[in-house]
Design a protein around this motif. Sequence first.
Motif, mmCIF file in Angstrom:
data_model
loop_
_atom_site.group_PDB
_atom_site.id
_atom_site.type_symbol
_atom_site.label_atom_id
_atom_site.label_comp_id
_atom_site.label_asym_id
_atom_site.label_seq_id
_atom_site.Cartn_x
_atom_site.Cartn_y
_atom_site.Cartn_z
ATOM 1 N N PHE A 1 0.833 -1.206 0.000
ATOM 2 C CA PHE A 1 0.000 0.000 0.000
ATOM 3 C C PHE A 1 0.865 1.252 0.000
ATOM 4 O O PHE A 1 0.605 2.213 -0.742
ATOM 5 C CB PHE A 1 -0.925 -0.020 1.221
ATOM 6 C CG PHE A 1 -1.717 1.241 1.406
ATOM 7 C CD1 PHE A 1 -2.717 1.603 0.516
ATOM 8 C CD2 PHE A 1 -1.457 2.078 2.480
ATOM 9 C CE1 PHE A 1 -3.449 2.762 0.690
ATOM 10 C CE2 PHE A 1 -2.178 3.244 2.669
ATOM 11 C CZ PHE A 1 -3.178 3.579 1.773
ATOM 12 N N LEU A 2 1.915 1.254 0.823
ATOM 13 C CA LEU A 2 2.814 2.399 0.876
ATOM 14 C C LEU A 2 3.541 2.592 -0.454
ATOM 15 O O LEU A 2 3.771 3.725 -0.901
ATOM 16 C CB LEU A 2 3.825 2.222 2.006
ATOM 17 C CG LEU A 2 3.247 2.225 3.428
ATOM 18 C CD1 LEU A 2 4.343 1.941 4.447
ATOM 19 C CD2 LEU A 2 2.579 3.560 3.725
ATOM 20 N N GLU B 1 4.083 5.611 -5.735
ATOM 21 C CA GLU B 1 3.974 5.655 -7.194
ATOM 22 C C GLU B 1 2.941 6.676 -7.652
ATOM 23 O O GLU B 1 3.150 7.392 -8.648
ATOM 24 C CB GLU B 1 3.611 4.261 -7.720
ATOM 25 C CG GLU B 1 4.726 3.234 -7.548
ATOM 26 C CD GLU B 1 4.290 1.835 -7.949
ATOM 27 O OE1 GLU B 1 3.082 1.657 -8.263
ATOM 28 O OE2 GLU B 1 5.129 0.908 -7.938
ATOM 29 N N ILE B 2 1.838 6.764 -6.924
ATOM 30 C CA ILE B 2 0.803 7.742 -7.281
ATOM 31 C C ILE B 2 1.333 9.161 -7.114
ATOM 32 O O ILE B 2 1.110 10.032 -7.972
ATOM 33 C CB ILE B 2 -0.459 7.529 -6.421
ATOM 34 C CG1 ILE B 2 -1.101 6.184 -6.733
ATOM 35 C CG2 ILE B 2 -1.470 8.650 -6.670
ATOM 36 C CD1 ILE B 2 -2.242 5.815 -5.802
ATOM 37 N N ALA C 1 3.719 9.962 -9.931
ATOM 38 C CA ALA C 1 2.984 10.200 -11.177
ATOM 39 C C ALA C 1 2.353 11.580 -11.168
ATOM 40 O O ALA C 1 2.322 12.275 -12.201
ATOM 41 C CB ALA C 1 1.923 9.123 -11.370
ATOM 42 N N LEU C 2 1.854 11.998 -10.023
ATOM 43 C CA LEU C 2 1.242 13.325 -9.920
ATOM 44 C C LEU C 2 2.288 14.423 -10.070
ATOM 45 O O LEU C 2 2.052 15.440 -10.745
ATOM 46 C CB LEU C 2 0.520 13.451 -8.583
ATOM 47 C CG LEU C 2 -0.225 14.772 -8.337
ATOM 48 C CD1 LEU C 2 -1.295 15.001 -9.394
ATOM 49 C CD2 LEU C 2 -0.862 14.769 -6.937
ATOM 50 N N ASP C 3 3.460 14.233 -9.476
ATOM 51 C CA ASP C 3 4.541 15.221 -9.607
ATOM 52 C C ASP C 3 5.001 15.355 -11.053
ATOM 53 O O ASP C 3 5.385 16.447 -11.499
ATOM 54 C CB ASP C 3 5.727 14.825 -8.719
ATOM 55 C CG ASP C 3 5.411 14.971 -7.245
ATOM 56 O OD1 ASP C 3 4.492 15.749 -6.913
ATOM 57 O OD2 ASP C 3 6.067 14.292 -6.421
ATOM 58 N N ILE D 1 -5.631 11.042 -12.342
ATOM 59 C CA ILE D 1 -5.245 10.592 -10.997
ATOM 60 C C ILE D 1 -6.330 10.969 -9.991
ATOM 61 O O ILE D 1 -6.673 10.187 -9.093
ATOM 62 C CB ILE D 1 -3.887 11.203 -10.594
ATOM 63 C CG1 ILE D 1 -2.792 10.694 -11.531
ATOM 64 C CG2 ILE D 1 -3.551 10.872 -9.140
ATOM 65 C CD1 ILE D 1 -1.440 11.349 -11.309
ATOM 66 N N GLY D 2 -6.879 12.172 -10.184
ATOM 67 C CA GLY D 2 -7.953 12.609 -9.293
ATOM 68 C C GLY D 2 -9.180 11.714 -9.381
ATOM 69 O O GLY D 2 -9.804 11.388 -8.362
#
Length: 295
Positions: A220-221, A226-227, A230-232, A243-244
């Motif tokens: 989970f961490l 990774e999320i 990806a957002l950065d 992503i949102g």
Amino acid sequence: MHLIHNNKECILISEMLSFRSWRIVCSSRVLLQPNWLTTNRQSAYKTVTCSANCMSTSCLRKDTWNSKKTFKSLGKERKINYHTNTVSSTRHYCTGQVKLNCWNCKQTLDKTPAFFCMSCKVVQPPEEGISYFKIMDCDYTFTLDTQKLQKRYVQLQRSLHPDNFSQKSVKEQEYSEIQSALVNKAYKTLLKPLSRGLYMLELQGMRIEEGTDANANSEFLMELMEINEALDEAQTPEEANKIGQDMKGKLADLTKAIDGALLKGELPAAKALLAQMKYYANIEEKVKAKLTEFM
């Protein structure tokens, strides 16, 4: 030993003995089989903890109770579980009916919570120990009606807003400010699933500590990492928005799972799921901030 010749006296004594025997049987069965008094379970929400020594509705902080009873309302039915436990909580509530009086005219306040006196129409101070659910007139449930919550909020603020009391006494101005602030806090807490769930856990003496959860699953961490990466690295609004949307889906699934855990009374499971929701909600806020950068 006296013989009783009067038929009425015989019947009366017989009924008294029968009633005492019934009480003894009931007491024994409750002590040996707590679930004997349990009726069909329709809902496990609205749990109120009451101390045997509780004499008022005062809100007690960092207090410890022993030999408690937990009453779970089941609509018109009631489930009673008996257990001995020690709970430290910032909020405790008593089920005892304590009549309050108006500070101005001394008349009895019939409603709970009583924002105004029905007799002299004067604003009242907040009732200690009352939950946000009762203030906002909402069912004690994780999946509460947010539209009803919003209507209640608007209604209360129209009547309690401090601007309405600018020409009133100092005490009325003070009480209106306190009541208005309390309604604001209750509304904001119950509006979003995360804060609502955390508040429900807090009412049960459970908290989710700040910072990274040491018990969180490593997979989970890793997913969170990774999320966030990806957002950065998102270069367009479409990438950030995707992503949102993924976060909204995950939060919706968690809402259902948390609701199910709370219905079953599985507080540790609800706590773990709320911890996950906290992480996903944080990413959702980051997505909103990212989208503003593209504007």
